[in-house]
Design a protein around this motif. Structure first.
Motif, PDB file in Angstrom:
ATOM      1  N   VAL A  33       0.851  -1.204   0.000  1.00 14.64           N
ATOM      2  CA  VAL A  33       0.000   0.000   0.000  1.00 14.64           C
ATOM      3  C   VAL A  33       0.885   1.253   0.000  1.00 14.64           C
ATOM      4  O   VAL A  33       0.644   2.202  -0.758  1.00 14.64           O
ATOM      5  N   ALA A  34       1.916   1.235   0.848  1.00 11.09           N
ATOM      6  CA  ALA A  34       2.797   2.407   0.971  1.00 11.09           C
ATOM      7  C   ALA A  34       3.529   2.690  -0.344  1.00 11.09           C
ATOM      8  O   ALA A  34       3.663   3.849  -0.749  1.00 11.09           O
ATOM      9  N   LEU A  35       3.994   1.637  -1.007  1.00  9.09           N
ATOM     10  CA  LEU A  35       4.730   1.847  -2.261  1.00  9.09           C
ATOM     11  C   LEU A  35       3.834   2.481  -3.330  1.00  9.09           C
ATOM     12  O   LEU A  35       4.228   3.432  -3.999  1.00  9.09           O
ATOM     13  N   VAL A  36       2.633   1.963  -3.468  1.00  7.71           N
ATOM     14  CA  VAL A  36       1.718   2.486  -4.497  1.00  7.71           C
ATOM     15  C   VAL A  36       1.319   3.933  -4.172  1.00  7.71           C
ATOM     16  O   VAL A  36       1.428   4.824  -5.028  1.00  7.71           O
ATOM     17  N   LEU A  37       0.870   4.145  -2.940  1.00  9.32           N
ATOM     18  CA  LEU A  37       0.365   5.471  -2.593  1.00  9.32           C
ATOM     19  C   LEU A  37       1.462   6.533  -2.562  1.00  9.32           C
ATOM     20  O   LEU A  37       1.229   7.675  -2.953  1.00  9.32           O
ATOM     21  N   ASN A  38       2.653   6.152  -2.113  1.00  8.20           N
ATOM     22  CA  ASN A  38       3.729   7.141  -2.081  1.00  8.20           C
ATOM     23  C   ASN A  38       4.219   7.470  -3.484  1.00  8.20           C
ATOM     24  O   ASN A  38       4.620   8.617  -3.741  1.00  8.20           O
ATOM     25  N   ALA A  39       4.159   6.490  -4.396  1.00  4.90           N
ATOM     26  CA  ALA A  39       4.500   6.783  -5.795  1.00  4.90           C
ATOM     27  C   ALA A  39       3.505   7.801  -6.362  1.00  4.90           C
ATOM     28  O   ALA A  39       3.901   8.786  -7.012  1.00  4.90           O
ATOM     29  N   LEU A  40       2.212   7.587  -6.081  1.00  3.58           N
ATOM     30  CA  LEU A  40       1.181   8.521  -6.565  1.00  3.58           C
ATOM     31  C   LEU A  40       1.320   9.894  -5.906  1.00  3.58           C
ATOM     32  O   LEU A  40       1.170  10.931  -6.557  1.00  3.58           O
ATOM     33  N   PHE A  41       1.620   9.881  -4.616  1.00  2.00           N
ATOM     34  CA  PHE A  41       1.742  11.136  -3.860  1.00  2.00           C
ATOM     35  C   PHE A  41       2.956  11.943  -4.342  1.00  2.00           C
ATOM     36  O   PHE A  41       2.875  13.163  -4.501  1.00  2.00           O
ATOM     37  N   LEU A  42       4.063  11.229  -4.585  1.00  5.97           N
ATOM     38  CA  LEU A  42       5.264  11.898  -5.101  1.00  5.97           C
ATOM     39  C   LEU A  42       5.008  12.467  -6.499  1.00  5.97           C
ATOM     40  O   LEU A  42       5.446  13.574  -6.819  1.00  5.97           O
ATOM     41  N   LYS A  43       4.300  11.697  -7.298  1.00  7.59           N
ATOM     42  CA  LYS A  43       3.959  12.174  -8.652  1.00  7.59           C
ATOM     43  C   LYS A  43       3.128  13.457  -8.557  1.00  7.59           C
ATOM     44  O   LYS A  43       3.381  14.435  -9.277  1.00  7.59           O
TER      45      LYS A  43
END
Lengths: 58, 316
Positions: B252-262
């Motif tokens: 969950v953290a990997l997906v959401l942090n990728a989206l958040f960073l984007k």
């Protein structure tokens, strides 16, 4: 105008009184529930036994 | 004999005649959902089981404490709430509740929630809740909010305490896991509110609140959002390798942090003309994502705790 006619103000007051009543009822239920849980839990019984032993000088 | 029902001149907004819902609105119910959820995760993720009724009471008292601080915040901030579009319909600026009523409700509920949380669980949890209310009302609302652009950064600590209080309610202590959950919310708060400040820009200007957008400009705010999001991502992903983390949380953290960073990168790259052209679409999307971000991270921590019951959660 009829004396029995409900003004919007009365509805508001009734709603507020009903809300306060429900909050008070919930408060009583919570205190009762907490008391039951605390009294029936092991810690409370152990504490009572400990007090009794102290009073008996054991 | 007279009867009020014949008096047709009574205004719907007459002070002292508020609906019950107006008093409930003082408690900021939408903010309360975040408090309830994160506190619940802190309570359930703790390694010590809590009696279901005591757990319910603990969450209720934490929510009431959070609501009490909201009422005190509305009492103090009534003047700026009346200026900001986002807050002008709140009960005090709208004239439905007297400021004194909000103060009385806030103080009474603060005392009630702290004492009863202490009685229901332990006095560390009760003390932490009292400190949280003090921090939000005195440190953030009365002091920082109107004096420094770092108001959101430091004041965000108040919103970060609930999972720690939930943990303390269950265990009677504060451990590394509780601190990590605190840090997650603490680091999440600045980008969340700065994104809001970017698209609600006239509000903070009009109210004279020294938000970063007002004091350091909108370009600096975009840079700050990116920097804090990078730091948050490192913390959020790092948490995945600790005792509250696990494979589910990490995914969950990997997906959401990728989206958040984007999202943060896109905000960083945009200029004002671009943002105004599409009515701050990217900033608004980032703000909505930030809500999902926090709920999903804490939901994943909860899932790991739930899986642990079946010997599946965490890395063990």
């Amino acid at each position: 105008m009829s004396i029995a006619k409900q003004h919007e103000l009365h509805k508001r007051r009734f709603g507020r009184n009903l809300g306060v009543g429900l909050v008070l009822a919930a408060f009583i239920a919570i205190v009762f529930g907490m008391t039951v849980v605390k009294v029936t839990s092991g810690n409370f019984s152990a504490a009572l036994q400990g007090n009794a032993q102290v009073q008996n000088g054991n | 004999m007279t009867d009020l029902s014949t008096n047709t001149t009574v205004s719907a907004a007459q002070p002292g005649e508020a609906r019950f819902g107006d008093y409930f609105a003082l408690l900021k119910p939408r903010v309360m959902t975040l408090v309830v959820f994160t506190a619940l995760v802190g309570l359930l993720a703790a390694p010590v089981p809590v009696h279901p009724f005591i757990g319910f009471c603990a969450i209720l008292f934490i929510a009431v404490g959070g609501g009490a601080s909201g009422a005190l915040n509305m009492w103090w901030d009534a003047d700026i709430d009346a200026v900001m579009k986002r807050t002008v319909k709140r009960p005090i600026p709208a004239g439905r509740v007297e400021p004194g009523e909000a103060l009385a409700i806030g103080l009474a509920l603060s005392a009630f929630s702290c004492v009863f949380l202490g009685l229901a669980t332990n006095w560390l949890a009760g003390g932490l809740l009292a400190f949280t209310i003090f921090f939000y009302v005195v440190i953030y609302t009365m002091w920082l909010k109107r004096s420094t652009p770092q108001n959101i950064v430091i004041g965000g600590a108040a919103g970060a305490f609930p999972p720690m209080i939930g943990w303390a309610a269950a265990t009677g202590s504060v451990s590394v896991e509780a601190v990590l959950m605190f840090c997650l919310t603490f680091m999440w708060t600045p980008p969340h509110f700065w994104a809001l400040a970017l698209f609600m820009r006239s509000d903070y200007d009009d109210a004279g609140v020294p938000m970063l957008t007002v004091t350091h400009g909108r370009r600096a705010t975009r840079v700050h959002i990116l920097v804090y999001t990078v730091l948050l991502a490192a913390l959020a992903i790092g948490t995945g390798f600790t005792a509250v983390g696990g494979p589910v949380y990490l995914a969950v953290a990997l997906v959401l942090n990728a989206l958040f960073l984007k999202g943060a990168w896109e905000i960083f790259r945009r200029d004002e003309a671009e943002s105004e052209a599409d009515n701050f679409k990217t900033e608004k999307r980032f703000f909505k994502l930030s809500l999902l971000y926090l709920f999903a991270h804490f939901g994943a921590i909860l899932a790991e705790a739930g899986l642990a019951q079946f010997g599946l959660g965490g890395w063990a």
